[in-house]
Design a protein around this motif. Structure first.
Motif, PDB file in Angstrom:
ATOM      1  N   GLU A 203      35.312  44.651  46.690  1.00  0.00           N
ATOM      2  CA  GLU A 203      35.926  46.032  46.157  1.00  0.00           C
ATOM      3  C   GLU A 203      38.349  45.049  46.194  1.00  0.00           C
ATOM      4  OE1 GLU A 203      35.260  49.244  49.652  1.00  0.00           O
ATOM      5  OE2 GLU A 203      36.397  48.349  49.476  1.00  0.00           O
TER       6      GLU A 203
ATOM      7  N   THR B 134      37.896  43.484  42.345  1.00  0.00           N
ATOM      8  CA  THR B 134      37.285  44.819  41.591  1.00  0.00           C
ATOM      9  C   THR B 134      38.289  45.295  41.205  1.00  0.00           C
ATOM     10  OG1 THR B 134      34.447  44.777  42.168  1.00  0.00           O
ATOM     11  CG2 THR B 134      36.337  46.350  40.621  1.00  0.00           C
TER      12      THR B 134
ATOM     13  N   SER C  59      36.958  50.269  41.939  1.00  0.00           N
ATOM     14  CA  SER C  59      36.964  49.636  43.229  1.00  0.00           C
ATOM     15  C   SER C  59      36.444  50.461  43.553  1.00  0.00           C
ATOM     16  CB  SER C  59      38.246  49.133  42.982  1.00  0.00           C
ATOM     17  OG  SER C  59      38.926  49.921  43.772  1.00  0.00           O
TER      18      SER C  59
END
Length: 294
Positions: free
Chosen positions: A250, A253, A266
């Motif tokens: 996460e 991203t 994300s």
């Protein structure tokens, strides 16, 4: 490179807290094979209880967390005894729907029980960020990750004790465990009490690092499912690996793909991996294959 490392460290710190939330799911599933779809509501309700103890009752951080743990332990044991126990032997869908219904009950109850309670708890530390090894780090996230790591280590240690052996025996074969003298009802109560305590600590830590502990915490529970599927539904080490992976995924991203694909990608990146995981490793990274003789 420094940007990548900063995102990596930040994701790992978030993954430590994710791991604690996911453990509240795994400890229940390992012993009873109950899938708790209301975990987000458990974490939210526990955090509201802690916030109420801190702000409304003036108990301080330690006293509020103690109140939350005691309250969630009682709630968890009553839920297991009064609601789940009569459903022993019923289809799995019955247990799933009960957890979903109880989650709705917790959401509604929180509105009436904790009106006007602030949704944040500040840790007694200076807010200034720390510059460590060329990376700017939030002290709140560091302390939350350290506390979550200690709790994860304690849960792992519990599974090495006599109680943990009994819990693993119940998970493998409840009838054989009963024949060996294991009190299943007592150990189920211990399991749910552990889940309630973990949910309380996890909710408190999440409030401290995110600045919000209201109903948005319900969404944190949704992060559990990619984690436990990736790591393995019944594996504590796998859960830890899955949580760290999701946290880093996460974070990276958000840093690299969100500017290109749009803000919010994300948040769904872990679910993309979740869709692919069953085709690669159906039982997760460290999950136990469920092999049945026919």
């Amino acid at each position: 490179m420094s940007f990548f490392v900063a995102l990596l460290v930040d994701g790992a710190l978030a993954g430590a807290v994710y791991a604690l939330v996911a453990l509240a799911f795994v400890v229940v599933y390992k012993a009873s094979r109950v899938i708790n779809f209301a975990l987000g509501e458990w974490v939210m309700f526990a955090s509201r209880m802690v916030a109420s103890g801190s702000h409304a009752m003036g108990l301080g951080l330690v006293g509020a967390v103690g109140l939350g743990c005691a309250g969630m332990m009682v709630l968890a044991v009553v839920f297991n005894r009064v609601i789940l126990r009569p459903l022993v032997g019923q289809p799995a869908i019955s247990l799933i729907m009960v957890t979903i219904g109880f989650g709705a009950f917790l959401r509604a109850s929180a509105v009436f029980l904790f009106p006007g309670v602030p949704g944040s708890i500040a840790l007694p530390i200076p807010p200034e960020p720390w510059f460590i090894a060329g990376v700017l780090l939030s002290p709140g996230k560091l302390i939350a990750a350290a506390a979550a790591s200690v709790c994860v280590a304690l849960v792992t240690w519990v599974y090495r004790t006599r109680t943990g052996v009994a819990l693993r025996a119940i998970a493998d074969d409840p009838q054989a465990a009963m024949a060996a003298g294991v009190d299943i009802d007592r150990h189920f109560a211990i399991t749910w009490a552990m889940a309630g305590t973990i949910a309380t600590v996890a909710g408190t830590l999440w409030m401290s690092i995110s600045g919000g502990g209201g109903f948005s915490l319900v969404l944190v529970g949704l992060k559990v499912f990619p984690i436990v599927i990736i790591g393995g539904l019944d594996s504590v080490p796998g859960t830890i690996l899955g949580a760290l992976f999701v946290g880093v995924l996460e974070s990276e991203t958000a840093g690299y793909l969100d500017p290109l694909l749009g803000a919010g990608f994300s948040s769904v990146a872990s679910y993309v991996v979740l869709l692919a995981m069953p085709m690669v490793r159906p039982y997760g990274l460290l999950g136990s294959p469920d092999i049945k003789r026919v």
